[in-house]
Design a protein around this motif. Sequence first.
Motif, PDB file in Angstrom:
ATOM      1  N   LEU A  95     -10.349  53.774  81.437  1.00 33.85           N
ATOM      2  CA  LEU A  95     -10.377  55.178  81.041  1.00 33.85           C
ATOM      3  C   LEU A  95      -9.732  56.071  82.095  1.00 33.85           C
ATOM      4  N   ALA A  96      -9.976  55.754  83.365  1.00 30.47           N
ATOM      5  CA  ALA A  96      -9.372  56.522  84.469  1.00 30.47           C
ATOM      6  C   ALA A  96      -9.194  55.585  85.645  1.00 30.47           C
ATOM      7  N   ARG A  97      -7.976  55.045  85.801  1.00 29.16           N
ATOM      8  CA  ARG A  97      -7.696  54.082  86.867  1.00 29.16           C
ATOM      9  C   ARG A  97      -6.848  54.722  87.960  1.00 29.16           C
ATOM     10  N   PRO A  98      -7.148  54.379  89.209  1.00 29.08           N
ATOM     11  CA  PRO A  98      -6.271  54.863  90.290  1.00 29.08           C
ATOM     12  C   PRO A  98      -4.898  54.189  90.167  1.00 29.08           C
ATOM     13  N   THR A  99      -3.857  54.963  90.188  1.00 32.07           N
ATOM     14  CA  THR A  99      -2.519  54.413  89.936  1.00 32.07           C
ATOM     15  C   THR A  99      -1.691  54.207  91.209  1.00 32.07           C
ATOM     16  N   GLY A 100      -2.184  54.730  92.345  1.00 35.28           N
ATOM     17  CA  GLY A 100      -1.425  54.604  93.582  1.00 35.28           C
ATOM     18  C   GLY A 100      -1.970  53.540  94.513  1.00 35.28           C
ATOM     19  N   ARG A 101      -1.257  53.316  95.607  1.00 32.39           N
ATOM     20  CA  ARG A 101      -1.681  52.365  96.629  1.00 32.39           C
ATOM     21  C   ARG A 101      -1.426  52.983  98.017  1.00 32.39           C
ATOM     22  N   THR A 102      -2.377  52.740  98.914  1.00 33.82           N
ATOM     23  CA  THR A 102      -2.172  53.185 100.295  1.00 33.82           C
ATOM     24  C   THR A 102      -1.310  52.160 101.018  1.00 33.82           C
ATOM     25  N   ASP A 103      -0.894  52.506 102.258  1.00 32.68           N
ATOM     26  CA  ASP A 103      -0.099  51.563 103.059  1.00 32.68           C
ATOM     27  C   ASP A 103      -0.885  50.300 103.334  1.00 32.68           C
ATOM     28  N   ALA A 104      -2.235  50.458 103.332  1.00 35.40           N
ATOM     29  CA  ALA A 104      -3.064  49.286 103.610  1.00 35.40           C
ATOM     30  C   ALA A 104      -3.358  48.484 102.349  1.00 35.40           C
ATOM     31  N   GLY A 105      -2.852  48.947 101.212  1.00 39.05           N
ATOM     32  CA  GLY A 105      -3.018  48.211  99.982  1.00 39.05           C
ATOM     33  C   GLY A 105      -4.211  48.634  99.141  1.00 39.05           C
ATOM     34  N   TYR A 106      -4.956  49.675  99.605  1.00 40.91           N
ATOM     35  CA  TYR A 106      -6.082  50.149  98.813  1.00 40.91           C
ATOM     36  C   TYR A 106      -5.593  51.005  97.640  1.00 40.91           C
ATOM     37  N   ARG A 107      -6.298  50.872  96.538  1.00 39.64           N
ATOM     38  CA  ARG A 107      -5.924  51.692  95.379  1.00 39.64           C
ATOM     39  C   ARG A 107      -6.283  53.144  95.640  1.00 39.64           C
ATOM     40  N   GLU A 108      -5.400  54.015  95.186  1.00 39.22           N
ATOM     41  CA  GLU A 108      -5.548  55.428  95.521  1.00 39.22           C
ATOM     42  C   GLU A 108      -5.346  56.279  94.260  1.00 39.22           C
ATOM     43  N   TYR A 109      -6.201  57.298  94.156  1.00 33.87           N
ATOM     44  CA  TYR A 109      -6.119  58.210  93.001  1.00 33.87           C
ATOM     45  C   TYR A 109      -5.060  59.275  93.270  1.00 33.87           C
ATOM     46  N   SER A 110      -4.173  59.403  92.300  1.00 29.09           N
ATOM     47  CA  SER A 110      -3.155  60.451  92.410  1.00 29.09           C
ATOM     48  C   SER A 110      -3.712  61.772  91.882  1.00 29.09           C
ATOM     49  N   SER A 111      -2.967  62.848  92.057  1.00 26.30           N
ATOM     50  CA  SER A 111      -3.389  64.157  91.528  1.00 26.30           C
ATOM     51  C   SER A 111      -3.553  64.097  90.023  1.00 26.30           C
TER      52      SER A 111
END
Length: 331
Positions: free
Chosen positions: A25-41
Amino acid sequence: MLIGEVARRSGVSARMLRHYDSLGLARPTGRTDAGYREYSSEDIRRIFHIESLRSLGLSLSEVRRALDDPGFKPSDLVDDLVRQTRERIASETELLTRLRRIGAAEPAAWEDVLQIVALLHALESKSAGKRQRAALSSVPVPVEALVEAALSETDPNVAGALRWALAQSGEDGLALLAEGLGSPVAQVRKRAVQSIAEISTGEATALLRDVLASPDLVVRRCAALALGTRGVADAVPTLIDMIVEETNDVDAADALSALASDPALEDRIATGLVDRLARGTLDSPARRRLAQALADIPGTTASDALADLSRDDDRAVALTATYILKLRNAR
């Protein structure tokens, strides 16, 4: 933005965010440099949209449809939500009313609660017999429930039982019955005044006096009949009108007779009947009914009026008055 910071800023728990993620329903689409999933705006904006729609009462599947289906019509869903909310409010209101009525009965034990619940269900039964038995039950029924049932009951036998039960409760139901007098539904107003008429207390009599000024003719007449048996002289004009108009005229004449048992009222009642007879606009049957009403009014005023009527141009009226005079003289 990582999940912890999103939870802190949005007010949506990390656990719920993971649930949204698992449902797609709402997935984080980004990734940090360390590979963690990250929520975009845009992801965060979608989370706020989800929470807004959930606040309207939508299920998560309905939220998904609203956000992802391009053919989705918000108006259809809003209309459905309005219907569901109304149904829920009605159900909760019914429950609240039932709980309040049980509380008003002050049950001492759970057995008492169960008996009251059974009676309330019986009052709402489609079976007239069950409703009548509930009204006549030895277990006290909450007055509010009795009033509601009495104002809506169409079966005459059940209605009589409900009025009897209300009369046993004294003045407890009068305020609610008075509200019924102001109903926009004529039948409810009639049932309200009939119920009040069964209650023989000073407050009920005062309420019936007020009803004599009602624009509702049926209600006014019912109040007059009850007040006549209670010796209230204010009912006299309405009772005389009922005789003229041949509406419960026998009961009205009986009520006038009961009032006339008070020597202070006999002349007033006789004069009222004579005054109506003096009007030249009445037809013969109406004048004959007025003459018959004079039969049970003691005193010289009534006797003199009957003597005059015995010489009336209308033969039917004259014969009626003559016969009544013979009966009076034979007493």
